[in-house]
Scaffold this motif. Structure first.
Motif, mmCIF file in Angstrom:
data_model
loop_
_atom_site.group_PDB
_atom_site.id
_atom_site.type_symbol
_atom_site.label_atom_id
_atom_site.label_comp_id
_atom_site.label_asym_id
_atom_site.label_seq_id
_atom_site.Cartn_x
_atom_site.Cartn_y
_atom_site.Cartn_z
ATOM 1 N N GLN A 1 0.812 -1.215 0.000
ATOM 2 C CA GLN A 1 0.000 0.000 0.000
ATOM 3 C C GLN A 1 0.845 1.264 0.000
ATOM 4 O OE1 GLN A 1 -2.654 -2.362 2.879
ATOM 5 N NE2 GLN A 1 -3.788 -0.466 2.490
ATOM 6 N N ALA A 2 0.359 2.253 -0.725
ATOM 7 C CA ALA A 2 1.094 3.496 -0.941
ATOM 8 C C ALA A 2 1.472 4.186 0.364
ATOM 9 C CB ALA A 2 0.274 4.426 -1.828
ATOM 10 N N GLY A 3 0.603 4.186 1.347
ATOM 11 C CA GLY A 3 0.885 4.858 2.601
ATOM 12 C C GLY A 3 1.866 4.121 3.492
ATOM 13 N N LEU A 4 2.071 2.857 3.246
ATOM 14 C CA LEU A 4 2.952 2.030 4.069
ATOM 15 C C LEU A 4 4.354 1.919 3.475
ATOM 16 C CD1 LEU A 4 3.120 0.148 6.549
ATOM 17 C CD2 LEU A 4 2.222 -1.680 5.103
ATOM 18 N N LEU A 5 4.460 1.885 2.160
ATOM 19 C CA LEU A 5 5.739 1.608 1.503
ATOM 20 C C LEU A 5 6.878 2.560 1.846
ATOM 21 C CD1 LEU A 5 4.554 0.290 -1.930
ATOM 22 C CD2 LEU A 5 5.845 -0.943 -0.198
ATOM 23 N N PRO A 6 6.640 3.854 2.062
ATOM 24 C CA PRO A 6 7.776 4.734 2.362
ATOM 25 C C PRO A 6 8.565 4.356 3.617
ATOM 26 C CG PRO A 6 5.882 6.039 1.713
ATOM 27 C CD PRO A 6 5.401 4.613 1.868
ATOM 28 N N LYS B 1 -6.962 4.457 5.641
ATOM 29 C CA LYS B 1 -5.858 5.062 6.382
ATOM 30 C C LYS B 1 -4.501 4.807 5.743
ATOM 31 C CE LYS B 1 -8.210 5.306 10.745
ATOM 32 N NZ LYS B 1 -8.205 5.085 12.164
ATOM 33 N N LEU B 2 -4.310 3.649 5.141
ATOM 34 C CA LEU B 2 -3.006 3.302 4.574
ATOM 35 C C LEU B 2 -2.925 3.524 3.064
ATOM 36 C CD1 LEU B 2 -2.257 -0.006 6.523
ATOM 37 C CD2 LEU B 2 -1.304 2.268 6.934
ATOM 38 N N GLY B 3 -4.014 3.955 2.459
ATOM 39 C CA GLY B 3 -4.031 4.138 1.014
ATOM 40 C C GLY B 3 -4.228 2.820 0.293
ATOM 41 N N GLY B 4 -4.504 2.921 -0.988
ATOM 42 C CA GLY B 4 -4.692 1.730 -1.808
ATOM 43 C C GLY B 4 -3.358 1.131 -2.217
ATOM 44 N N THR B 5 -3.422 0.112 -3.053
ATOM 45 C CA THR B 5 -2.225 -0.541 -3.564
ATOM 46 C C THR B 5 -1.359 0.472 -4.307
ATOM 47 O OG1 THR B 5 -3.388 -2.651 -3.727
ATOM 48 C CG2 THR B 5 -1.398 -2.399 -5.061
ATOM 49 N N ALA B 6 -0.049 0.351 -4.130
ATOM 50 C CA ALA B 6 0.902 1.273 -4.753
ATOM 51 C C ALA B 6 0.684 1.331 -6.264
ATOM 52 C CB ALA B 6 2.323 0.832 -4.443
ATOM 53 N N GLY C 1 4.634 -9.520 0.226
ATOM 54 C CA GLY C 1 3.968 -8.304 0.657
ATOM 55 C C GLY C 1 4.626 -7.649 1.844
ATOM 56 N N THR C 2 3.848 -6.750 2.465
ATOM 57 C CA THR C 2 4.296 -6.002 3.637
ATOM 58 C C THR C 2 3.176 -6.020 4.674
ATOM 59 O OG1 THR C 2 3.461 -3.882 2.819
ATOM 60 C CG2 THR C 2 5.704 -4.453 2.196
ATOM 61 N N GLU C 3 3.422 -5.836 5.895
ATOM 62 C CA GLU C 3 4.683 -6.064 6.527
ATOM 63 C C GLU C 3 4.839 -7.557 6.743
ATOM 64 O OE1 GLU C 3 6.668 -3.476 9.264
ATOM 65 O OE2 GLU C 3 4.764 -2.415 9.545
ATOM 66 N N ALA C 4 6.025 -8.041 6.419
ATOM 67 C CA ALA C 4 6.276 -9.478 6.432
ATOM 68 C C ALA C 4 5.983 -10.110 7.787
ATOM 69 C CB ALA C 4 7.723 -9.757 6.017
ATOM 70 N N ALA D 1 10.457 -10.337 -2.012
ATOM 71 C CA ALA D 1 9.284 -9.456 -2.115
ATOM 72 C C ALA D 1 8.426 -9.497 -0.850
ATOM 73 C CB ALA D 1 8.454 -9.822 -3.348
ATOM 74 N N ALA D 2 9.036 -9.878 0.261
ATOM 75 C CA ALA D 2 8.357 -9.849 1.566
ATOM 76 C C ALA D 2 9.212 -8.967 2.470
ATOM 77 C CB ALA D 2 8.214 -11.251 2.142
ATOM 78 N N ALA D 3 8.697 -7.799 2.838
ATOM 79 C CA ALA D 3 9.516 -6.798 3.532
ATOM 80 C C ALA D 3 8.769 -6.204 4.723
ATOM 81 C CB ALA D 3 9.915 -5.698 2.554
ATOM 82 N N SER D 4 9.549 -5.654 5.638
ATOM 83 C CA SER D 4 9.018 -5.002 6.835
ATOM 84 C C SER D 4 9.763 -3.688 7.074
ATOM 85 C CB SER D 4 9.203 -5.892 8.071
ATOM 86 O OG SER D 4 8.401 -7.048 8.007
ATOM 87 N N ARG D 5 9.332 -2.954 8.081
ATOM 88 C CA ARG D 5 10.033 -1.714 8.443
ATOM 89 C C ARG D 5 11.472 -1.986 8.821
ATOM 90 N NH1 ARG D 5 5.547 2.160 10.750
ATOM 91 N NH2 ARG D 5 3.771 0.908 10.122
ATOM 92 N N ARG D 6 11.702 -3.119 9.469
ATOM 93 C CA ARG D 6 13.041 -3.524 9.871
ATOM 94 C C ARG D 6 13.354 -4.867 9.225
ATOM 95 N NH1 ARG D 6 10.590 -0.819 13.803
ATOM 96 N NH2 ARG D 6 9.506 -2.621 14.633
ATOM 97 N N GLN D 7 14.492 -4.932 8.564
ATOM 98 C CA GLN D 7 14.881 -6.128 7.824
ATOM 99 C C GLN D 7 14.894 -7.374 8.709
ATOM 100 O OE1 GLN D 7 18.822 -5.962 6.132
ATOM 101 N NE2 GLN D 7 18.295 -7.421 4.543
#
Length: 191
Positions: free
Chosen positions: A16-21, A56-61, A103-106, A130-136
């Motif tokens: 999601q666009a709001g989460l990816l940054p 709140k998190l926006g749609g898909t990027a 996806g996110t968050e892993a 392609a599975a990621a989180s805020r912290r690796q």
């Protein structure tokens, strides 16, 4: 066990666009997911997306959506989309038994979805890059936990070539051209 495209579904969780940054490695995860999504569509493997609380998190990027032709999008409030009865029933109705997951968050929604899929008896393939989180480290722990419970860690190339199965088809030639496109800049060392 090898992946077979007739049995497979690609499930992308909350890109999601709001989460990816704030996601460590989010750009690379989107690149890998987009590329495999394109291959999946060429091979007629269903591509499904989820969105957690999109208000709140926006749609898909957008950069992911522009690579996909009409993916099925599921909105959810549970961290695991397997807790959403409509999704669970629709997935069962497909007859697909092999789920490639990213996806996110892993460590939250991807992992809980993965564990739910395993509990329901699906073969789960964890798309590592392609599975990621805020912290690796959390993404790594999520993969380890999923694999300890029966998931199989895979790369996008592993999935694509298993779906393709052979190199003497027109589909391989069309897809292979996609393999030749650079997906990431990798330094070349000359000794």
């Amino acid at each position: 066990m090898r992946l077979q495209r007739e049995k497979s579904l690609l499930l992308m969780v909350d890109f999601q666009a709001g989460l990816l940054p704030v996601i460590d490695g989010g750009t690379q995860a989107i690149k890998e997911a987009s590329w495999l999504g394109g291959v999946a569509q060429l091979l007629e493997v269903p591509v499904w997306l989820t969105e957690q609380n999109p208000e709140k998190l926006g749609g898909t990027a957008p950069q992911l959506l522009e690579q996909l032709r009409e993916p099925r999008v599921w909105q959810k409030v549970h961290f695991s989309v397997m807790e959403e009865p409509e999704f669970r029933d629709a997935l069962a109705a497909t007859g697909k038994t092999q789920i490639v997951l990213c996806g996110t968050e892993a460590h939250i929604c991807v992992m809980q979805t993965g564990l739910g899929l395993l509990e329901a008896g699906y073969e789960l393939y964890w798309l590592t890059e392609a599975a990621a989180s805020r912290r690796q480290r959390e993404a790594q722990l999520a993969r380890e936990r999923a694999c300890a419970n029966g998931a199989v860690a895979v790369s996008a190339d592993m999935v694509a070539y298993e779906w393709l199965h052979r190199c003497d088809t027109e589909t391989f030639k069309q897809t292979h051209r996609q393999f030749l496109k650079p997906r990431s800049a990798r330094p070349v060392a000359f000794n």
